[in-house]
Design a protein around this motif. Structure first.
Motif, PDB file in Angstrom:
ATOM      1  N   LYS A   1      -2.898  -3.621   7.827  1.00 21.59           N
ATOM      2  CA  LYS A   1      -3.246  -2.748   6.698  1.00 21.59           C
ATOM      3  C   LYS A   1      -2.012  -2.331   5.916  1.00 21.59           C
ATOM      4  O   LYS A   1      -2.019  -2.315   4.682  1.00 21.59           O
ATOM      5  CB  LYS A   1      -3.988  -1.505   7.209  1.00 21.59           C
ATOM      6  CG  LYS A   1      -5.439  -1.743   7.595  1.00 21.59           C
ATOM      7  CD  LYS A   1      -6.093  -0.425   8.014  1.00 21.59           C
ATOM      8  CE  LYS A   1      -7.572  -0.616   8.322  1.00 21.59           C
ATOM      9  NZ  LYS A   1      -8.204   0.661   8.738  1.00 21.59           N
ATOM     10  N   VAL A   2      -0.945  -1.985   6.626  1.00 21.99           N
ATOM     11  CA  VAL A   2       0.315  -1.602   5.971  1.00 21.99           C
ATOM     12  C   VAL A   2       0.857  -2.767   5.148  1.00 21.99           C
ATOM     13  O   VAL A   2       1.258  -2.596   3.985  1.00 21.99           O
ATOM     14  CB  VAL A   2       1.359  -1.151   7.023  1.00 21.99           C
ATOM     15  CG1 VAL A   2       2.746  -1.055   6.403  1.00 21.99           C
ATOM     16  CG2 VAL A   2       0.956   0.178   7.636  1.00 21.99           C
TER      17      VAL A   2
ATOM     18  N   LYS B   1      -0.235   3.364  -7.937  1.00 21.60           N
ATOM     19  CA  LYS B   1       0.861   3.387  -6.960  1.00 21.60           C
ATOM     20  C   LYS B   1       0.855   4.692  -6.165  1.00 21.60           C
ATOM     21  O   LYS B   1       1.058   4.692  -4.947  1.00 21.60           O
ATOM     22  CB  LYS B   1       2.196   3.194  -7.678  1.00 21.60           C
ATOM     23  CG  LYS B   1       2.413   1.759  -8.155  1.00 21.60           C
ATOM     24  CD  LYS B   1       3.621   1.623  -9.058  1.00 21.60           C
ATOM     25  CE  LYS B   1       4.912   1.828  -8.321  1.00 21.60           C
ATOM     26  NZ  LYS B   1       6.079   1.563  -9.199  1.00 21.60           N
ATOM     27  N   THR B   2       0.591   5.823  -6.851  1.00 26.91           N
ATOM     28  CA  THR B   2       0.540   7.115  -6.154  1.00 26.91           C
ATOM     29  C   THR B   2      -0.585   7.131  -5.116  1.00 26.91           C
ATOM     30  O   THR B   2      -0.399   7.568  -3.968  1.00 26.91           O
ATOM     31  CB  THR B   2       0.316   8.258  -7.173  1.00 26.91           C
ATOM     32  OG1 THR B   2       1.387   8.246  -8.119  1.00 26.91           O
ATOM     33  CG2 THR B   2       0.271   9.605  -6.461  1.00 26.91           C
ATOM     34  N   GLU B   3      -1.725   6.606  -5.522  1.00 19.56           N
ATOM     35  CA  GLU B   3      -2.878   6.561  -4.616  1.00 19.56           C
ATOM     36  C   GLU B   3      -2.597   5.693  -3.394  1.00 19.56           C
ATOM     37  O   GLU B   3      -2.871   6.083  -2.249  1.00 19.56           O
ATOM     38  CB  GLU B   3      -4.075   6.006  -5.403  1.00 19.56           C
ATOM     39  CG  GLU B   3      -5.372   5.966  -4.634  1.00 19.56           C
ATOM     40  CD  GLU B   3      -6.500   5.385  -5.466  1.00 19.56           C
ATOM     41  OE1 GLU B   3      -7.206   4.501  -4.961  1.00 19.56           O
ATOM     42  OE2 GLU B   3      -6.653   5.804  -6.642  1.00 19.56           O
ATOM     43  N   MET B   4      -2.022   4.523  -3.636  1.00 18.99           N
ATOM     44  CA  MET B   4      -1.745   3.598  -2.523  1.00 18.99           C
ATOM     45  C   MET B   4      -0.599   4.081  -1.648  1.00 18.99           C
ATOM     46  O   MET B   4      -0.606   3.879  -0.428  1.00 18.99           O
ATOM     47  CB  MET B   4      -1.454   2.198  -3.070  1.00 18.99           C
ATOM     48  CG  MET B   4      -2.712   1.483  -3.558  1.00 18.99           C
ATOM     49  SD  MET B   4      -2.445  -0.259  -3.941  1.00 18.99           S
ATOM     50  CE  MET B   4      -1.559  -0.115  -5.478  1.00 18.99           C
TER      51      MET B   4
ATOM     52  N   LYS C   1       1.460   6.011   3.454  1.00 15.98           N
ATOM     53  CA  LYS C   1       2.168   7.000   4.268  1.00 15.98           C
ATOM     54  C   LYS C   1       1.341   7.401   5.492  1.00 15.98           C
ATOM     55  O   LYS C   1       1.859   7.494   6.615  1.00 15.98           O
ATOM     56  CB  LYS C   1       2.487   8.222   3.419  1.00 15.98           C
ATOM     57  CG  LYS C   1       3.300   9.284   4.156  1.00 15.98           C
ATOM     58  CD  LYS C   1       3.592  10.470   3.258  1.00 15.98           C
ATOM     59  CE  LYS C   1       4.373  11.537   4.034  1.00 15.98           C
ATOM     60  NZ  LYS C   1       4.648  12.736   3.199  1.00 15.98           N
ATOM     61  N   ALA C   2       0.033   7.601   5.274  1.00 19.03           N
ATOM     62  CA  ALA C   2      -0.855   7.977   6.390  1.00 19.03           C
ATOM     63  C   ALA C   2      -0.924   6.861   7.429  1.00 19.03           C
ATOM     64  O   ALA C   2      -0.897   7.118   8.646  1.00 19.03           O
ATOM     65  CB  ALA C   2      -2.241   8.298   5.858  1.00 19.03           C
ATOM     66  N   LEU C   3      -1.008   5.615   6.975  1.00 18.04           N
ATOM     67  CA  LEU C   3      -1.056   4.473   7.895  1.00 18.04           C
ATOM     68  C   LEU C   3       0.245   4.330   8.671  1.00 18.04           C
ATOM     69  O   LEU C   3       0.239   4.033   9.872  1.00 18.04           O
ATOM     70  CB  LEU C   3      -1.353   3.191   7.122  1.00 18.04           C
ATOM     71  CG  LEU C   3      -2.800   2.996   6.648  1.00 18.04           C
ATOM     72  CD1 LEU C   3      -2.889   1.811   5.706  1.00 18.04           C
ATOM     73  CD2 LEU C   3      -3.730   2.784   7.837  1.00 18.04           C
TER      74      LEU C   3
END
Length: 518
Positions: A412-413, A441-444, A449-451
């Motif tokens: 996923k990353v 880009k902000t959304e992804m 970061k969470a992943l």
């Protein structure tokens, strides 16, 4: 209760069993047969009888076709000598050994002392074909070596045709339609050869049409026509419908799907066939449970046990002879695999279909049907339920199983990082407005970061992870070498002899890696 309501109830039972087996970690098809036996013994439902017509015209073609379209021709070509050995001489030898073990000893039991060799061969052919649906599901869950799974799946798919041909020839002999061994050999060649030809023609024509289709529904309909059509055409020509459907499925899976206009069409078609296989397997294993008469099985249990042991002895000889034959060659495989091939050769629906197709006028039909049903029952429950502990004991469970969550997060990353690079590329080429690019880009980046936090918190077995990554990287490098070698040969930079020698060396290294679990 009418059949429509019964079928609906059976689908509800199948869904409940599927959910239960996921929680209890049991093989799905084995649980289905158990549910069928329970419902059949309680006489709560009156389902359709498991007749040869029902199985041949409804169940068998789609099950064979679905398995065939997922087999890769490259995998078959790479391992065709051991697969062919198991499928043709292996089935014939298994049939003869089963008969040879069963006939002399069975004469000590009352009521079957007059059994003949043709009748023994008829029984041997009925139980010669493997049907390891439950075993393959266990393989995928535990992450066993890919090459072992391919060997089991390929043998199971292709030996159906051989066993049916041998069974039909034995039946014709008993009915007086074949007079000598030479006639049987000619019939064998005709049934197999014309079956292959029919499948090639249907597969080729279907693939030619598929390349021009841009509608998933039409493509699904066309493949359905190919699955049933190849079977029915071959049967009308009095040749092997199973071999025809297998050949058509292999051709469409390897040629037709590679030429479809959009990936979404292929995905929709494959999803449809996966559901059809699930639905057909669910119904057929439930109906198998209904069809088995436990009282008659109990009455003949000594003979059934003898028949089961005869089948196991034949399977043991076939698998070990195959292993011995290829051990000195580059196609060798570990002996642990031969144990899995032996014990994982479950018998299933096809054996019951063949037994039920025996004419009522043939002596001992009831005996053969009972023996076959008993062998299938013992095989499914005894072998199916012990496969997981056996593979763990043989240390064939891949570390991939324990690393699946880590691999999922890592992929996923990687995919998100690729998407970020693509957004930036589109922005630089002015194919995407700067404001839209920033929002994407902000959304992804927030998701990324969470992943990454989850990935850092994950703690897999480091040694197993490194071993698996090393094996996969080596396989990838060898595949790249193989592609580069082919490119140089096609561009005239290498002679044919040099190309073949280097290709054989790379293939041997790939087989070694696959034997290790990649």
């Amino acid at each position: 209760m009418d059949y429509e309501s019964v079928i609906l109830i059976l689908f509800v039972v199948a869904s409940l069993v599927a959910m239960a087996t996921r929680r209890l970690n049991l093989p799905y098809t084995i649980a289905l047969m158990g549910a069928g036996l329970l419902l059949g013994s309680l006489h709560l439902l009156n389902p359709p009888h498991l007749t040869p017509e029902l199985l041949y015209t409804i169940f068998l073609p789609p099950l064979i076709f679905e398995a065939a379209i997922h087999l890769k021709s490259g995998d078959l070509r790479k391992d065709w000598p051991p697969i062919t050995t198991l499928v043709i001489p292996g089935v014939v030898f298994s049939t003869l050994v089963t008969a040879a073990v069963m006939i002399p000893v069975s004469r000590h039991f009352n009521g079957i002392e007059t059994v003949s060799w043709p009748l023994g061969i008829l029984f041997g052919a009925a139980v010669a074909a493997t049907d390891p649906v439950a075993v393959v599901a266990i393989f995928r869950r535990l992450g066993v070596p890919r090459r072992l799974r391919i060997l089991v799946e390929s043998e199971s798919l292709l030996n159906d045709g051989t066993s049916i041909v041998v069974f039909v020839l034995a039946l014709h002999y008993l009915q007086g339609a074949i007079g000598s061994g030479s006639e049987a050999l000619v019939d064998f060649g005709r049934i197999v050869g014309l079956g292959l030809l029919t499948g090639v023609v249907v597969g080729m024509l279907t693939s030619l049409v598929m390349r021009h289709l841009d509608d998933a529904m039409v493509t699904i309909t066309l493949t359905t026509v190919a699955a049933y059509g190849s079977f029915l055409i071959a049967e009308r020509l009095e040749v092997s419908g199973v071999i025809s459907t297998v050949t058509a499925g292999l051709w469409i899976g390897n040629r037709g799907f590679s030429q479809v206009l959009f990936p979404s069409i292929r995905l929709a078609t494959e999803t449809f066939w996966e559901y059809i296989a699930f639905a057909m397997n669910s119904l057929i294993f439930l109906l198998m449970g209904f069809a088995i008469d436990l009282r008659l099985l109990w009455k003949l249990w000594p003979v059934i046990l003898l028949a089961y042991l005869a089948m196991l002895i034949a399977r043991f000889f076939v698998v070990n002879l195959t292993w011995s034959l290829f051990w000195p060659t580059r196609l060798k495989f570990p002996y642990r695999w031969s144990v899995v091939l032996f014990w994982g050769g479950l018998r299933g629906a096809l054996s019951m279909v063949l037994a039920l197709s025996i004419p009522d006028t043939l002596p001992f039909k009831e005996l053969i049907v009972t023996l076959v049903f008993g062998v299938v029952l013992l095989s499914v429950f005894l072998q199916g339920l012990t496969m997981t502990p056996l593979m763990r004991w043989l240390k064939l469970v891949s570390p991939v199983n324990t690393l699946r969550e880590y691999e999922l997060l890592k992929t996923k990353v990687s995919l998100l990082e690729d998407s970020l690079d693509e957004v930036e590329r589109l922005r630089k080429r002015r194919m995407l407005h700067a404001k839209s690019a920033e929002e994407l880009k902000t959304e992804m980046q927030e998701e990324l970061k969470a992943l990454e936090e989850q990935l850092d918190a994950h703690a897999p077995d480091r040694e197993a992870m490194l071993t698996e990554e090393m094996l996969r990287t080596r396989r990838r490098l060898l595949m790249e070498q193989q592609n580069a070698l082919l490119d140089r040969y096609q561009n005239g930079l290498l002679s044919y002899d040099t190309f073949e020698e280097l290709k054989s060396q790379i293939d041997a290294k790939l087989l070694e890696l696959e034997n290790m679990g990649v």
